[in-house]
Design a protein around this motif. Structure first.
Motif, PDB file in Angstrom:
ATOM      1  N   LYS A  61       0.833  -1.213   0.000  1.00 52.37           N
ATOM      2  CA  LYS A  61       0.000   0.000   0.000  1.00 52.37           C
ATOM      3  C   LYS A  61       0.862   1.257   0.000  1.00 52.37           C
ATOM      4  N   HIS A  62       1.943   1.242   0.777  1.00 55.65           N
ATOM      5  CA  HIS A  62       2.868   2.375   0.864  1.00 55.65           C
ATOM      6  C   HIS A  62       3.459   2.675  -0.524  1.00 55.65           C
TER       7      HIS A  62
ATOM      8  N   GLN B 265       0.854   4.028  -3.026  1.00 61.87           N
ATOM      9  CA  GLN B 265       0.580   5.456  -2.827  1.00 61.87           C
ATOM     10  C   GLN B 265       1.674   6.328  -3.425  1.00 61.87           C
TER      11      GLN B 265
END
Length: 158
Positions: A144-145, A148
């Motif tokens: 997810k990091h 993004q």
């Protein structure tokens, strides 16, 4: 500047049992497909020692040339002639100005290491996810990091 390409390797239980062998195999494959140097990031001295031994013994016909960097000598090693350094470095931090491939065995996203290192900007990142709950959760967080940040993401179940 191009986007960082991140590949996640989600290990099966059988592959995880030969964790060091998998890292050696992945390292050899990366070296065969690229002319770039490679850093294997590990966050504990025992794993660095085990990797050091495994890379020497990986293939009976050859070994994977490597060098272990301690936190205290990474600055000095990185500033020496780039051609004299081994193609594979074992380290707990990214060397300054590093721009090759990184195999990240730590629970932290690579950006934590990039932000604490001067001018390090890996060209490719290989993340290894073990088949235990903690590693899977860390892998999801990293995915997810990186998503993004707009990184190019791929994943492989092995």
């Amino acid at each position: 500047m191009s986007k960082l390409t991140v590949s996640f390797y989600v290990l099966s239980a059988s592959k995880a049992q030969d964790f060091l062998g998998f890292i050696c195999q992945l390292t050899q494959t990366a070296l065969n497909k690229s002319t770039q140097s490679l850093v294997i990031l590990a966050d504990n001295e025992q794993l660095l020692s085990e990797l050091d031994e495994a890379l020497w013994a990986f293939d009976a016909a050859s070994f994977i040339p490597h060098q272990r960097l301690s936190a205290s000598n990474s600055e000095a090693t990185a500033s020496t002639d780039k051609n004299s350094a081994a193609p594979v470095l074992l380290a707990s931090q990214l060397p300054p100005d590093f721009s090759g491939i990184v195999i990240n065995t730590t629970p932290r996203p690579i950006n934590d290491y990039i932000s604490s290192t001067s001018n390090a900007l890996p060209s490719r990142l290989l993340e290894i996810i073990l088949p235990d709950d903690a590693s899977v959760a860390q892998g999801r967080y990293k995915y997810k990091h990186y998503q993004q940040l707009g990184y190019e993401l791929t994943h492989f179940k092995v």
